[in-house]
Write an enzyme that holds these catalytic residues in place. Sequence first.
Site, PDB file in Angstrom:
ATOM      1  N   GLU A 184       4.420  21.075 -47.204  1.00  0.00           N
ATOM      2  CA  GLU A 184       4.168  21.966 -46.070  1.00  0.00           C
ATOM      3  C   GLU A 184       5.043  21.500 -44.917  1.00  0.00           C
ATOM      4  OE1 GLU A 184       0.044  22.528 -44.785  1.00  0.00           O
ATOM      5  OE2 GLU A 184       0.735  22.368 -42.717  1.00  0.00           O
ATOM      6  N   GLU A 189       3.057  22.832 -33.837  1.00  0.00           N
ATOM      7  CA  GLU A 189       1.616  22.996 -33.641  1.00  0.00           C
ATOM      8  C   GLU A 189       1.251  22.395 -32.286  1.00  0.00           C
ATOM      9  OE1 GLU A 189      -0.978  22.513 -37.477  1.00  0.00           O
ATOM     10  OE2 GLU A 189       0.508  20.903 -37.436  1.00  0.00           O
TER      11      GLU A 189
END
Length: 536
Positions: A184, A189
Amino acid sequence: MKYQLSVAIGLLVALSACGGSSDSGSSSSTPVASSSSSSSSSDSSSSSSEPVASSEWQLIWEDNFDGDTIDSGKWQFETSCWGGGNNEQQCYTDRAENAYVADGMLTIVAKREDFTGSNSPSGEGGEQTTLPYTSARLRTRGLAEWTFGRFEISAKLPAGQGTWPAIWMLPTNSPYGTWASSGEIDIMEAVNLKTQSDAPGAAEGDLETRVHGTLHYGGNWPNNVHSGAFYQLPDGANPADDFHEYALEWDAGEIRWYVDDVHYATHRDTGWYSQYEVGGELIDAPADAPFDRHSAFHMLLNLAVGGNWAGNVNEKGVDESVFPQTMQVDYVRVYECSGEPSTGQGCATLSDDAEIIEGNTPPLLQGSEFAMPPLFTMFGDSLAAGLAVNSYNPTGQVTWSDDTVDEGRGFVFNYNKAAVDGNVYFEVTAGAADLSSWQASGVLAFDYKVNSAASGSELLVKIDSGWPNASDTTVPVEPLGEWRSFSIGLEALRAKGNSLAGGAANIALITNVFVIEASGAMDVSFDNIRLEVAED
C-alpha cells in the site's frame, strides 16, 4: 490509509495507519553509503494549477474536475458502512451530499448524520449497521492503474478532531496475495489538523500541522509492517488553510514524497519486503516486491471520520461540533518518465535534505534456511528472495541496474563505475548468513561481460562479513565485449583474504554474499550469479 485484504473473502478492507521513520544504514565491504539505482535534484513553492514543467515527465492521465459531475470513466464510488477495518465512524455513500464537482474542483463532505448500510467491505448484502457520519471514498480501480510514475494531487484538507483525509494507492490483482504483502502506498494522510498537537516536543497551544507519507508491506495481516515520514509546511502554515500539492515519485527500487515540490522523504527497496503464501507455504517475494514492475496500483481519495488512528491521538475521539468538514481536490495528475517508462528511472527530483527512511527487513521464515546447497542462484533473471542490492557510493560515481536487457539472455545485472571509489553488493536482508554448508565443496560462479574498462583497471569480486572482514579475488578484464564464465571455490576465495586491508571473510557470518568492485572506471554485465556444489 492502512488497508487490509481479507483472506476469507479476498476483498480489500481498511486498517489503521501511522507515520514515522529514522535514518538508514547498512553494511558494505567498505564504509556504508546509501543505495540508489536512480539519479537526478528541490525548494519550497506554492502549488500551481499548471502541469509540471519538466520535459522528462510526460502527462498520461489527469482529472481537473471541470464540469458539474464526477467523471464515472475515471472514478468509482465505494459504498459501505463497514468502517474500513479501523473502527471508523462513517458510512461511505455515492450521494451528491457527500461528493460533488463544482467550480473546477472535487469536494468530499463528511457530515454528522446517522446512516444505515451494509457492514461488508464490498458494500453488497450482508448485515446492516448504522454509523453516525457519512462521507465518500473514490477510486480508479478497474479504470486506471499504474506501475511507476509521478502522482500529483492539489488538495485543501479538513480540520478538527476525528478528521482523517487520505490520498493513497492500492494494488489491483497483486501477484503477492492479500494485504499487506501486496503493498500500500500512502501519498498523503493527515489526522486532526488544527487540534492540540501531540508531536514530540509540542507545547500547549501548538496545533497539529503534520502530513504523512507511508508504505505498508511485509506479510499478510497481522504480520504487516509499515514505515514512513511526516512533513510540516514552512512558517507554521496549516494544510487545512489552503491548497497544497502532494506528490509522489515511484520508480524501480525507490519511492519519494513531496509537498509543494519539496522532496522530504525517500524510501528504498532495501527497507521494504513481501512474504506471502503459495500452496499453503509462506515464501519470500522478489527483493523489490511488492512495489515492483509486476504490480499495478490504483488511486483512492477519501475522508474518514475517527477510527483507530484519528480517534486515538491528539485530543482523542471525534469532535461532533466541527462537522461538516470537507476535503477539496483541485486536480489529480499522473506522469510517466518518458526516458525509461518501464522502470520510471531518470526523471527523479532529488534533495540532499530529504529524510532516508530506514524501513524494515524481513524475518527469516520459520523452518527455512538461507542459501542451502546444492544450488543458490543469487541473480538469474532477477534478484533472489532474501537479497537486496546496496552500494558504497561516496562520490555518486557508481550506478547499477537489475533489469538491463541483453539479447539472448533476458535481464542481466549491470555495474557501472565512472571513478575510483565505490562498489555494489548483494546484501543478505535478514542479517548475517551462515554459509558453512558450502565451505567444503561450494563454488561461486557467474557469467560476465566487461563492456568497457579504463586502462589498468582491475575487477574484484568479494564475499563480506563487514569491513575489513572480506575476501576477494581478481577477475580477468580482457578481452572486452565477450561473455565469459568465472568460478572459484568458496573456501579458496575465503582463504585469499582482503587484498585491500587486513582481514578475511567469516564464512559463518556473511553479510554481503556477492560484492563487485572495480579499481577504476568500468562497465560490466553479470548473469547467472550463483553458489553451486563443485562437480566431482
